[in-house]
Motif scaffolding. Structure first.
Motif, mmCIF file in Angstrom:
data_model
loop_
_atom_site.group_PDB
_atom_site.id
_atom_site.type_symbol
_atom_site.label_atom_id
_atom_site.label_comp_id
_atom_site.label_asym_id
_atom_site.label_seq_id
_atom_site.Cartn_x
_atom_site.Cartn_y
_atom_site.Cartn_z
ATOM 1 N N LEU A 11 23.625 -1.970 -13.495
ATOM 2 C CA LEU A 11 22.228 -2.023 -13.909
ATOM 3 C C LEU A 11 21.827 -0.666 -14.484
ATOM 4 C CD1 LEU A 11 19.406 -3.380 -13.960
ATOM 5 C CD2 LEU A 11 19.120 -2.551 -11.602
ATOM 6 N N LEU A 13 18.643 1.416 -16.999
ATOM 7 C CA LEU A 13 17.338 1.360 -17.646
ATOM 8 C C LEU A 13 17.487 1.323 -19.162
ATOM 9 C CD1 LEU A 13 15.468 4.068 -15.558
ATOM 10 C CD2 LEU A 13 15.115 1.587 -15.437
ATOM 11 N N PRO A 14 16.546 0.706 -19.851
ATOM 12 C CA PRO A 14 16.565 0.787 -21.322
ATOM 13 C C PRO A 14 16.631 2.232 -21.789
ATOM 14 C CG PRO A 14 14.961 -0.831 -20.605
ATOM 15 C CD PRO A 14 15.449 -0.143 -19.359
ATOM 16 N N LYS A 86 19.776 -1.416 -24.788
ATOM 17 C CA LYS A 86 18.579 -2.228 -24.958
ATOM 18 C C LYS A 86 18.676 -3.453 -24.056
ATOM 19 C CE LYS A 86 18.514 -1.039 -29.898
ATOM 20 N NZ LYS A 86 18.543 -1.591 -31.286
ATOM 21 N N PRO A 87 17.556 -4.050 -23.708
ATOM 22 C CA PRO A 87 17.606 -5.269 -22.890
ATOM 23 C C PRO A 87 18.485 -6.358 -23.519
ATOM 24 C CG PRO A 87 15.382 -4.411 -22.917
ATOM 25 C CD PRO A 87 16.163 -3.575 -23.889
ATOM 26 N N GLU A 88 18.518 -6.429 -24.819
ATOM 27 C CA GLU A 88 19.331 -7.449 -25.479
ATOM 28 C C GLU A 88 20.827 -7.176 -25.390
ATOM 29 O OE1 GLU A 88 16.728 -5.791 -26.794
ATOM 30 O OE2 GLU A 88 17.063 -5.335 -28.934
ATOM 31 N N ASP A 89 21.217 -6.033 -24.851
ATOM 32 C CA ASP A 89 22.631 -5.760 -24.592
ATOM 33 C C ASP A 89 23.087 -6.370 -23.262
ATOM 34 O OD1 ASP A 89 22.066 -2.492 -25.920
ATOM 35 O OD2 ASP A 89 23.088 -4.160 -26.926
ATOM 36 N N THR A 90 22.164 -6.908 -22.503
ATOM 37 C CA THR A 90 22.499 -7.532 -21.232
ATOM 38 C C THR A 90 23.446 -8.705 -21.444
ATOM 39 O OG1 THR A 90 20.413 -6.888 -20.187
ATOM 40 C CG2 THR A 90 21.575 -8.794 -19.251
ATOM 41 N N THR A 117 23.561 -5.102 -17.088
ATOM 42 C CA THR A 117 22.165 -5.516 -17.096
ATOM 43 C C THR A 117 21.308 -4.329 -17.500
ATOM 44 O OG1 THR A 117 22.567 -7.102 -15.307
ATOM 45 C CG2 THR A 117 20.277 -6.513 -15.756
ATOM 46 N N VAL A 118 20.534 -4.519 -18.558
ATOM 47 C CA VAL A 118 19.642 -3.464 -19.049
ATOM 48 C C VAL A 118 18.218 -3.931 -18.796
ATOM 49 C CG1 VAL A 118 18.984 -2.008 -20.986
ATOM 50 C CG2 VAL A 118 21.326 -2.924 -20.829
ATOM 51 N N SER A 119 17.569 -3.276 -17.852
ATOM 52 C CA SER A 119 16.244 -3.740 -17.442
ATOM 53 C C SER A 119 15.485 -2.610 -16.782
ATOM 54 C CB SER A 119 16.372 -4.914 -16.478
ATOM 55 O OG SER A 119 15.104 -5.316 -15.991
ATOM 56 N N SER A 120 14.177 -2.646 -16.928
ATOM 57 C CA SER A 120 13.326 -1.688 -16.238
ATOM 58 C C SER A 120 12.789 -2.299 -14.947
ATOM 59 C CB SER A 120 12.177 -1.253 -17.147
ATOM 60 O OG SER A 120 11.453 -2.376 -17.609
#
Length: 120
Positions: A11, A13-14, A86-90, A117-120
């Motif tokens: 996991l 962060l963006p 970026k979140p879309e790299d998840t 997982t790329v998420s804040s």
């Protein structure tokens, strides 16, 4: 038998970074191309980056300038340095390799996948 084992997912962060590793082992005579693919939920698996045994690389347009693929031939290892995530790299990231075995067979081998997982 040839196996690929990935590591380095997690996991983040963006805007953050991760480095994925993939090590090949088994009855390997030589490895031609190695690459990373990814599959996001509900989407098809797509090529992220690939590298030849001579070091030539190619990247998906969506990751150019952010991701870098590299390999150490002596260790049968390939890496994917991912920056500015970026979140879309998840996705689940899969390593693959085109392998010539010591039994004179040519195989396309896949790893088990590692989740990014790329998420804040």
């Amino acid at each position: 038998q040839v196996q690929l084992v990935e590591s380095g997912g997690g996991l983040v962060l963006p805007g953050g970074s991760l480095r994925l590793s993939c090590a090949a082992s088994g009855n390997i005579f030589s490895i031609n191309a190695m690459g990373w693919h990814r599959q996001a939920p509900g989407k098809q698996r797509e090529l992220v980056a690939a590298i030849s045994n001579g070091g030539s690389t190619n990247y998906a347009d969506s990751v150019k300038g952010r991701f870098t693929i590299s390999r150490i031939n002596a260790n049968n290892t390939v890496y994917l340095q991912m920056n500015s995530l970026k979140p879309e790299d998840t996705a689940v990231y899969y390593c693959n390799a085109l392998v010539a075995t010591t039994e004179y067979r040519y195989l396309e081998v896949w790893g088990q996948g590692t989740l990014v997982t790329v998420s804040s």
